[in-house]
Design a protein around this motif. Structure first.
Motif, PDB file in Angstrom:
ATOM      1  N   VAL A 259     -22.792  -5.533  33.168  1.00 21.26           N
ATOM      2  CA  VAL A 259     -23.565  -5.863  34.364  1.00 21.26           C
ATOM      3  C   VAL A 259     -22.969  -5.195  35.596  1.00 21.26           C
ATOM      4  CG1 VAL A 259     -24.237  -7.749  35.863  1.00 21.26           C
ATOM      5  CG2 VAL A 259     -24.434  -7.993  33.434  1.00 21.26           C
ATOM      6  N   ILE A 260     -21.644  -5.181  35.730  1.00 24.08           N
ATOM      7  CA  ILE A 260     -21.044  -4.629  36.944  1.00 24.08           C
ATOM      8  C   ILE A 260     -21.100  -3.110  36.951  1.00 24.08           C
ATOM      9  CG2 ILE A 260     -18.865  -4.390  38.171  1.00 24.08           C
ATOM     10  CD1 ILE A 260     -20.267  -6.908  38.766  1.00 24.08           C
ATOM     11  N   SER A 261     -20.796  -2.448  35.804  1.00 21.60           N
ATOM     12  CA  SER A 261     -20.756  -0.978  35.831  1.00 21.60           C
ATOM     13  C   SER A 261     -22.157  -0.396  35.959  1.00 21.60           C
ATOM     14  CB  SER A 261     -20.079  -0.443  34.575  1.00 21.60           C
ATOM     15  OG  SER A 261     -20.951  -0.578  33.480  1.00 21.60           O
ATOM     16  N   GLY A 262     -23.155  -1.003  35.350  1.00 19.39           N
ATOM     17  CA  GLY A 262     -24.532  -0.667  35.672  1.00 19.39           C
ATOM     18  C   GLY A 262     -25.100   0.582  35.048  1.00 19.39           C
ATOM     19  N   ASN A 263     -24.418   1.251  34.128  1.00 24.77           N
ATOM     20  CA  ASN A 263     -25.132   2.281  33.360  1.00 24.77           C
ATOM     21  C   ASN A 263     -24.974   2.023  31.878  1.00 24.77           C
ATOM     22  OD1 ASN A 263     -22.588   3.161  32.793  1.00 24.77           O
ATOM     23  ND2 ASN A 263     -22.767   5.131  33.784  1.00 24.77           N
ATOM     24  N   THR A 264     -25.969   2.439  31.101  1.00 21.51           N
ATOM     25  CA  THR A 264     -26.016   2.062  29.687  1.00 21.51           C
ATOM     26  C   THR A 264     -25.886   3.291  28.794  1.00 21.51           C
ATOM     27  OG1 THR A 264     -28.403   2.157  29.889  1.00 21.51           O
ATOM     28  CG2 THR A 264     -27.371   0.002  30.028  1.00 21.51           C
ATOM     29  N   ARG A 265     -25.122   4.313  29.244  1.00 23.74           N
ATOM     30  CA  ARG A 265     -24.893   5.455  28.358  1.00 23.74           C
ATOM     31  C   ARG A 265     -23.878   5.080  27.283  1.00 23.74           C
ATOM     32  NH1 ARG A 265     -23.738  10.136  32.512  1.00 23.74           N
ATOM     33  NH2 ARG A 265     -21.929   8.782  32.593  1.00 23.74           N
TER      34      ARG A 265
ATOM     35  N   ALA B  67     -28.620 -19.812  50.124  1.00 25.03           N
ATOM     36  CA  ALA B  67     -28.234 -18.465  49.696  1.00 25.03           C
ATOM     37  C   ALA B  67     -28.728 -18.182  48.290  1.00 25.03           C
ATOM     38  CB  ALA B  67     -26.714 -18.327  49.767  1.00 25.03           C
ATOM     39  N   MET B  68     -28.706 -19.211  47.404  1.00 24.22           N
ATOM     40  CA  MET B  68     -29.187 -18.964  46.046  1.00 24.22           C
ATOM     41  C   MET B  68     -30.685 -18.734  46.021  1.00 24.22           C
ATOM     42  SD  MET B  68     -26.874 -21.445  43.750  1.00 24.22           S
ATOM     43  CE  MET B  68     -27.510 -20.992  42.176  1.00 24.22           C
ATOM     44  N   ASN B  69     -31.439 -19.472  46.854  1.00 26.34           N
ATOM     45  CA  ASN B  69     -32.881 -19.242  46.913  1.00 26.34           C
ATOM     46  C   ASN B  69     -33.201 -17.848  47.420  1.00 26.34           C
ATOM     47  OD1 ASN B  69     -34.464 -21.397  45.968  1.00 26.34           O
ATOM     48  ND2 ASN B  69     -33.669 -22.656  47.614  1.00 26.34           N
ATOM     49  N   ILE B  70     -32.499 -17.401  48.481  1.00 28.87           N
ATOM     50  CA  ILE B  70     -32.780 -16.080  49.048  1.00 28.87           C
ATOM     51  C   ILE B  70     -32.422 -14.982  48.050  1.00 28.87           C
ATOM     52  CG2 ILE B  70     -32.104 -14.506  50.888  1.00 28.87           C
ATOM     53  CD1 ILE B  70     -31.840 -16.938  52.684  1.00 28.87           C
ATOM     54  N   LEU B  71     -31.272 -15.140  47.338  1.00 27.11           N
ATOM     55  CA  LEU B  71     -30.878 -14.124  46.354  1.00 27.11           C
ATOM     56  C   LEU B  71     -31.850 -14.075  45.184  1.00 27.11           C
ATOM     57  CD1 LEU B  71     -27.043 -14.504  46.262  1.00 27.11           C
ATOM     58  CD2 LEU B  71     -28.307 -12.489  46.828  1.00 27.11           C
TER      59      LEU B  71
ATOM     60  N   ALA C  24     -35.080 -14.803  45.363  1.00 31.50           N
ATOM     61  CA  ALA C  24     -36.270 -14.124  45.871  1.00 31.50           C
ATOM     62  C   ALA C  24     -36.054 -12.617  45.918  1.00 31.50           C
ATOM     63  CB  ALA C  24     -36.617 -14.656  47.263  1.00 31.50           C
ATOM     64  N   LEU C  25     -34.865 -12.179  46.339  1.00 32.82           N
ATOM     65  CA  LEU C  25     -34.568 -10.743  46.360  1.00 32.82           C
ATOM     66  C   LEU C  25     -34.573 -10.162  44.952  1.00 32.82           C
ATOM     67  CD1 LEU C  25     -31.740 -10.286  48.973  1.00 32.82           C
ATOM     68  CD2 LEU C  25     -34.082  -9.569  49.121  1.00 32.82           C
ATOM     69  N   ALA C  26     -33.988 -10.905  44.000  1.00 34.12           N
ATOM     70  CA  ALA C  26     -33.923 -10.401  42.634  1.00 34.12           C
ATOM     71  C   ALA C  26     -35.310 -10.276  42.026  1.00 34.12           C
ATOM     72  CB  ALA C  26     -33.050 -11.315  41.776  1.00 34.12           C
TER      73      ALA C  26
ATOM     74  N   LYS D  79     -30.910  -6.134  39.321  1.00 30.65           N
ATOM     75  CA  LYS D  79     -31.318  -7.534  39.507  1.00 30.65           C
ATOM     76  C   LYS D  79     -30.265  -8.483  38.955  1.00 30.65           C
ATOM     77  CE  LYS D  79     -36.167  -6.475  39.376  1.00 30.65           C
ATOM     78  NZ  LYS D  79     -37.488  -6.903  38.980  1.00 30.65           N
ATOM     79  N   LEU D  80     -29.677  -8.095  37.796  1.00 30.82           N
ATOM     80  CA  LEU D  80     -28.635  -8.948  37.221  1.00 30.82           C
ATOM     81  C   LEU D  80     -27.412  -9.032  38.131  1.00 30.82           C
ATOM     82  CD1 LEU D  80     -28.622  -8.178  33.425  1.00 30.82           C
ATOM     83  CD2 LEU D  80     -29.208 -10.279  34.552  1.00 30.82           C
ATOM     84  N   LYS D  81     -27.131  -7.941  38.887  1.00 31.20           N
ATOM     85  CA  LYS D  81     -26.006  -8.000  39.814  1.00 31.20           C
ATOM     86  C   LYS D  81     -26.245  -9.039  40.898  1.00 31.20           C
ATOM     87  CE  LYS D  81     -24.205  -3.369  39.469  1.00 31.20           C
ATOM     88  NZ  LYS D  81     -24.104  -2.085  40.148  1.00 31.20           N
ATOM     89  N   LEU D  82     -27.496  -9.149  41.380  1.00 26.19           N
ATOM     90  CA  LEU D  82     -27.789 -10.184  42.382  1.00 26.19           C
ATOM     91  C   LEU D  82     -27.595 -11.578  41.795  1.00 26.19           C
ATOM     92  CD1 LEU D  82     -30.883  -8.680  44.168  1.00 26.19           C
ATOM     93  CD2 LEU D  82     -28.647  -9.054  45.101  1.00 26.19           C
ATOM     94  N   LEU D  83     -27.955 -11.732  40.501  1.00 22.95           N
ATOM     95  CA  LEU D  83     -27.747 -13.056  39.880  1.00 22.95           C
ATOM     96  C   LEU D  83     -26.264 -13.364  39.717  1.00 22.95           C
ATOM     97  CD1 LEU D  83     -30.590 -13.288  37.253  1.00 22.95           C
ATOM     98  CD2 LEU D  83     -30.469 -14.210  39.545  1.00 22.95           C
ATOM     99  N   VAL D  84     -25.446 -12.335  39.444  1.00 25.67           N
ATOM    100  CA  VAL D  84     -23.992 -12.551  39.373  1.00 25.67           C
ATOM    101  C   VAL D  84     -23.463 -13.006  40.724  1.00 25.67           C
ATOM    102  CG1 VAL D  84     -21.797 -11.363  39.063  1.00 25.67           C
ATOM    103  CG2 VAL D  84     -23.593 -11.029  37.437  1.00 25.67           C
ATOM    104  N   LEU D  85     -24.033 -12.422  41.803  1.00 26.48           N
ATOM    105  CA  LEU D  85     -23.632 -12.827  43.150  1.00 26.48           C
ATOM    106  C   LEU D  85     -23.975 -14.301  43.401  1.00 26.48           C
ATOM    107  CD1 LEU D  85     -22.367 -10.934  45.140  1.00 26.48           C
ATOM    108  CD2 LEU D  85     -24.553 -10.715  46.268  1.00 26.48           C
TER     109      LEU D  85
END
Lengths: 201, 105
Positions: free
Chosen positions: A48-54, B42-46, B48-50, B60-66
């Motif tokens: 998830v953090i690195s963000g590329n799937t090669r 903050a969770m609602n806004i994130l 909505a952004l995702a 999108k998954l990075k926003l969920l990790v945040l």
């Protein structure tokens, strides 16, 4: 009190501590399961953090997270007590227990937001600090329980007191309804503790 | 459609949190407003952004990790502030009961 009762009480406390320790050790996960659970968690985080799937990125991540997991196997999984086979554990956590917890916590969080808005508008507050008992023993379990209590409506954890194998939580309650310890614990913890006792000891 | 609903809900929750911080009497009740309303808003806004962002799935998954990290860290910080305030001598105003003072005189 006389010397004999003091001695007996000390003996009883050492025996209780000893049985707790035995239960703890007998239910511990084997080493390779610890490594695999840590590896899965770290590998998902890497992707998830690195963000590329090669392909070379994924192979590189698998090797790096395996080396890290073999060193840091006690960090995440030291307090997990979970029955069943390893694949059953991972699948039941990912598809049964984690969605259950997220579902509970989302509705609790929205309810607590509306409750704070109601208290801020009407100012019908009645604050106090109460002490409740918890049946969990491990550090990770108590931490997750305290964080969840802070996010549930109307409560804020202030301190944790661990002694003689029993853990107590001091909770600031914005609208005190009862002073009885068991009733207050039931109203504050709800079904979160039942959920946590399935995974942590 | 649903992202505008979530965004409006998040902003409203933040506004009510700010009103709560201004109106509540002491540190501990103000921390209630700060912790819960910041986390929920903050969770609602994130979320909505995702939903609404035009990007691949991993972004999108990075926003969920945040959002997950905010939900993990925010209660811990509020616990640290409340315990530090109590240890440095700030008493709660007009409490019904104060069992923490009974055990730590």
């Amino acid at each position: 009190m006389s010397r004999r009762t003091l001695y007996l009480r000390q003996r009883l406390e050492t025996i209780k501590e000893r049985t707790l320790f035995e239960i703890n050790v007998s239910q511990e996960l084997p080493n390779w399961e610890k490594i695999v659970i840590t590896w899965v968690a770290l590998f998902i985080f890497w992707i998830v953090i690195s963000g590329n799937t090669r392909t070379e990125n994924i192979i590189m991540g698998a090797i790096a997270t395996l080396i890290t997991a073999s060193f840091m196997k006690d960090l995440l999984t030291d307090d997990i007590r979970y029955r069943g086979h390893l694949i059953e554990k991972i699948l039941s956590f990912a598809f049964l227990h984690a969605p259950q917890y997220i579902f509970i916590m989302i509705f609790r969080l929205i309810e607590s937001n509306f409750k704070v808005a109601k208290h801020a508008l009407l100012m019908d507050i009645n604050p106090g600090i109460v002490k409740i008992k918890t049946n969990l023993h491990s550090d990770t379990g108590i931490t997750i329980l305290a964080n969840s209590i802070t996010l549930t409506p109307g409560t804020l954890t202030i301190d944790v007191d661990k002694k003689l194998g029993e853990a107590y939580l001091y909770v600031h309650w914005i609208d005190v309804k009862t002073l009885n310890r068991d009733k207050a614990g039931e109203m504050i913890k709800g079904d979160l503790e039942e959920w946590l006792k399935k995974i942590f000891w | 459609m649903i992202e505008y609903l979530l965004l409006t809900l998040g902003v409203l929750i933040m506004i009510f949190g700010a009103i709560g911080i201004l109106r509540f009497p002491d540190v501990y009740t103000r921390l209630h407003a700060a912790t819960k309303c910041d986390t929920g808003g903050a969770m609602n806004i994130l979320l909505a952004l995702a939903i609404s962002i035009e990007a691949p799935l991993l972004t999108k998954l990075k926003l969920l990790v945040l959002a997950f990290l905010i939900a993990l860290i925010n209660p811990m910080i509020s616990h640290a502030i409340a315990r530090g305030a109590y240890k440095s001598g700030i008493k709660p105003q007009t409490p019904v009961v104060d069992m923490y003072a009974w055990d730590n005189p």
